[in-house]
Design a protein around this motif. Structure first.
Motif, short mmCIF file in Angstrom:
data_model
loop_
_atom_site.label_atom_id
_atom_site.label_comp_id
_atom_site.label_asym_id
_atom_site.label_seq_id
_atom_site.Cartn_x
_atom_site.Cartn_y
_atom_site.Cartn_z
N SER B 7 43.74 78.10 -70.04
CA SER B 7 44.69 79.14 -69.65
C SER B 7 43.95 80.34 -69.06
N LEU B 8 42.72 80.56 -69.57
CA LEU B 8 41.90 81.64 -69.02
C LEU B 8 41.55 81.34 -67.56
N LEU B 9 41.21 80.08 -67.32
CA LEU B 9 40.88 79.66 -65.95
C LEU B 9 42.06 79.87 -65.03
N VAL B 10 43.26 79.44 -65.52
CA VAL B 10 44.47 79.59 -64.71
C VAL B 10 44.70 81.06 -64.39
N ALA B 11 44.53 81.92 -65.42
CA ALA B 11 44.74 83.35 -65.21
C ALA B 11 43.76 83.89 -64.17
N ALA B 12 42.49 83.48 -64.30
CA ALA B 12 41.47 83.96 -63.37
C ALA B 12 41.78 83.48 -61.96
N PHE B 13 42.24 82.23 -61.85
CA PHE B 13 42.54 81.67 -60.54
C PHE B 13 43.72 82.39 -59.89
N SER B 14 44.78 82.64 -60.72
CA SER B 14 45.94 83.32 -60.14
C SER B 14 45.58 84.73 -59.70
N LEU B 15 44.72 85.37 -60.50
CA LEU B 15 44.29 86.72 -60.13
C LEU B 15 43.53 86.66 -58.81
N GLY B 16 42.65 85.67 -58.70
CA GLY B 16 41.89 85.49 -57.47
C GLY B 16 42.81 85.27 -56.29
N MET B 17 43.81 84.41 -56.48
CA MET B 17 44.77 84.11 -55.41
C MET B 17 45.49 85.38 -54.98
N MET B 18 45.81 86.20 -55.99
CA MET B 18 46.54 87.43 -55.69
C MET B 18 45.73 88.30 -54.74
N PHE B 19 44.42 88.36 -55.01
CA PHE B 19 43.62 89.25 -54.18
C PHE B 19 43.30 88.62 -52.84
N PHE B 20 43.27 87.26 -52.81
CA PHE B 20 43.15 86.62 -51.51
C PHE B 20 44.35 86.98 -50.66
N TYR B 21 45.51 86.96 -51.35
CA TYR B 21 46.74 87.30 -50.66
C TYR B 21 46.65 88.72 -50.14
N LEU B 220 50.00 99.35 -59.67
CA LEU B 220 50.94 99.04 -58.58
C LEU B 220 50.32 99.35 -57.22
N GLY B 221 49.45 100.34 -57.18
CA GLY B 221 48.76 100.65 -55.93
C GLY B 221 47.85 99.52 -55.48
N LEU B 222 47.37 98.72 -56.46
CA LEU B 222 46.47 97.61 -56.13
C LEU B 222 47.25 96.37 -55.71
N VAL B 223 48.52 96.27 -56.15
CA VAL B 223 49.34 95.12 -55.77
C VAL B 223 49.70 95.26 -54.30
N PRO B 224 49.33 94.29 -53.45
CA PRO B 224 49.48 94.50 -52.02
C PRO B 224 50.89 94.30 -51.47
N PHE B 225 51.77 93.60 -52.20
CA PHE B 225 53.08 93.30 -51.61
C PHE B 225 54.18 94.18 -52.17
#
Lengths: 70, 378
Positions: B7-21, B220-225
């Protein structure tokens, strides 16, 4: 010919100052933790706060540089 | 253990995806800005000169519309007050079909120039005298984002408060309660109690409000969308409001000792007392000013850093620059997550420290030993 603004030199100088400052804080904190490992948590918290103060001064300079540029 | 790690991996991956986005999003808009700029330069299309400073400043400043994706923006209400009274219209009236600023005929002829509302003449020149008469109370991107944050905070804290009402404070916290309780206790035990002392309870509402308002706005300032992406805590008006409230709270609650330490420092020769009074008085004002600038500069610098890394791609005009720029931007974004918390913590802690200094009771003035005043933290 090199083209640029004096503000950039100012920001660079501020970065040097902040680098020295944060380096000193890190040195002090690591020495403190090495002497007294049981106080590591307290020292770390104080280190972060002190580093934020030093960093803030460098960021003041960034803002001034930005305003000076515009 | 294995499940936890997964679950830690999934969290890290989703976080990574978010910043890729985040990065790809930023690229889109930078590209968009380049195109626009290219057009402005006189039809050099996308190969026109790319102005980094202009692009970055465009992204961190307030706006009359909220950019969603591509060429789609959420129009926000424009509220103006002039000598002809109030008027309200949608900000979609202020752009033309090509997303360039256009003039709108209200009580005056309005046009946005670099994001600021100006009154223009028929030939497009700015009428400075008339602009001075117009007060802009618009719901801009920052205001809308702030209202969203307020709603979010109300939902979070009212639901948690209701849970305490239902189950009582003695029983173990459930669900979202168990996420909020350590945070609230952190503010109480690590910020309020050590800095203010036994009278901390009176100041807890202020400290909690400031802490969570700054933190949630930073994140919220860091969330890009859409619901994020507004640079609220990197806006100097926002940080000034918080600093002014701290200033008022500190000086209203300041006791006799606090004012005595400012105007007539005990334990000093008279000449020194006179010399120190103006310096200490200046300190009263520099403390909130440093609070204001610290938060503003830290958050703005973080945004500028991420944006300039992404801008590297357009400076080098090569997609290969992205292989370096994007991982770096992700790295900085992750550091900014830490900074988002740290700045909320530091603002709250300094506010608590200033309050503590103002209400501190000095018992040791009766003895005539020289008293050394602790240096002020600017």
């Amino acid at each position: 010919m090199v083209v640029g603004s004096v503000a950039a030199i100012g920001a660079g100088l501020a970065a040097i100052g902040a680098g020295i400052g944060i380096g000193q804080i890190g040195k002090g904190a690591v020495e403190g933790i090495a002497r007294q490992p049981e106080a590591a948590n307290d020292i770390r918290a104080n280190m972060i706060v002190a580093a934020a103060f030093v960093e803030a001064v460098a960021l003041f300079a960034v803002v001034v540089a930005l305003l000076g540029n515009g | 253990m294995g499940k936890n790690f997964k679950s830690l991996l999934v969290a890290a991956f989703s976080l990574g995806m978010m910043f890729f986005y985040n990065s790809s999003k930023a690229q889109d808009s930078v590209h968009h800005a380049t195109e626009e700029h290219g057009k402005a330069e006189g039809g050099h299309a996308t190969e026109g000169k790319f102005d980094v400073t202009k692009t970055i400043l465009e992204h961190i400043k307030d706006d009359h519309s909220w950019h969603l994706w591509g060429h789609t923006s959420l129009p926000l209400p424009v509220i103006l007050y002039s000598d002809k009274g109030f008027e309200v219209f949608s900000s979609s009236n202020l752009v033309d079909a090509h997303h360039e600023p256009a003039a709108y005929q209200g009580n005056y002829l309005y046009k946005t120039v670099e994001g600021k509302m100006k009154v223009v003449n028929a030939d497009g020149s700015i009428d400075e005298a008339a602009t001075k008469k117009v007060w802009d109370f618009s719901i801009t991107k920052n205001v809308a984002s702030l209202l969203f944050t307020v709603a979010l905070l109300l939902i979070i804290f009212l639901s948690v408060a209701n849970a305490y009402k239902r189950h009582g404070v003695k029983s173990a916290p459930k669900g979202f309660q168990s996420f909020m309780e350590p945070l609230i206790l952190f503010v109480r035990d690590d910020i309020a109690k050590p800095n203010i002392g036994h009278k901390y309870a009176k100041y807890m509402p202020f400290l909690l409000t400031v802490f969570f308002l700054i933190w949630i706005n930073n994140i919220l300032g860091l969330v890009p969308f859409f619901p994020g992406g507004a640079n609220v805590s990197g806006n100097i008006a926002f940080t000034m409001t918080l600093a002014v409230f701290t200033f008022i709270l500190v000086n209203i609650n300041g006791n006799k000792d606090y004012w005595k330490h400012i105007f007539w420092m005990p334990g000093m020769p008279v000449a020194m007392k006179i010399f120190l009074a103006p310096i200490e008085l200046l300190g009263v004002f520099t403390k909130p000013i440093s609070l204001m600038i610290r938060l503003f500069a830290n958050i703005t610098a973080g945004h500028i850093l991420v944006l300039s890394l992404i801008c590297l791609i357009f400076i080098f005009k090569s997609v290969f620059a992205a292989t370096i720029a994007v991982p770096f931007a992700i790295f900085i974004s992750l550091i900014e997550l830490l900074v988002a918390f740290l700045q909320a913590f530091i603002f709250t802690m300094l506010a608590a420290m200033y309050i503590g200094m103002a209400i501190e009771e000095h018992h040791h003035h009766d003895d005539h030993e020289p008293h050394y005043h602790e240096p002020d933290v600017a």
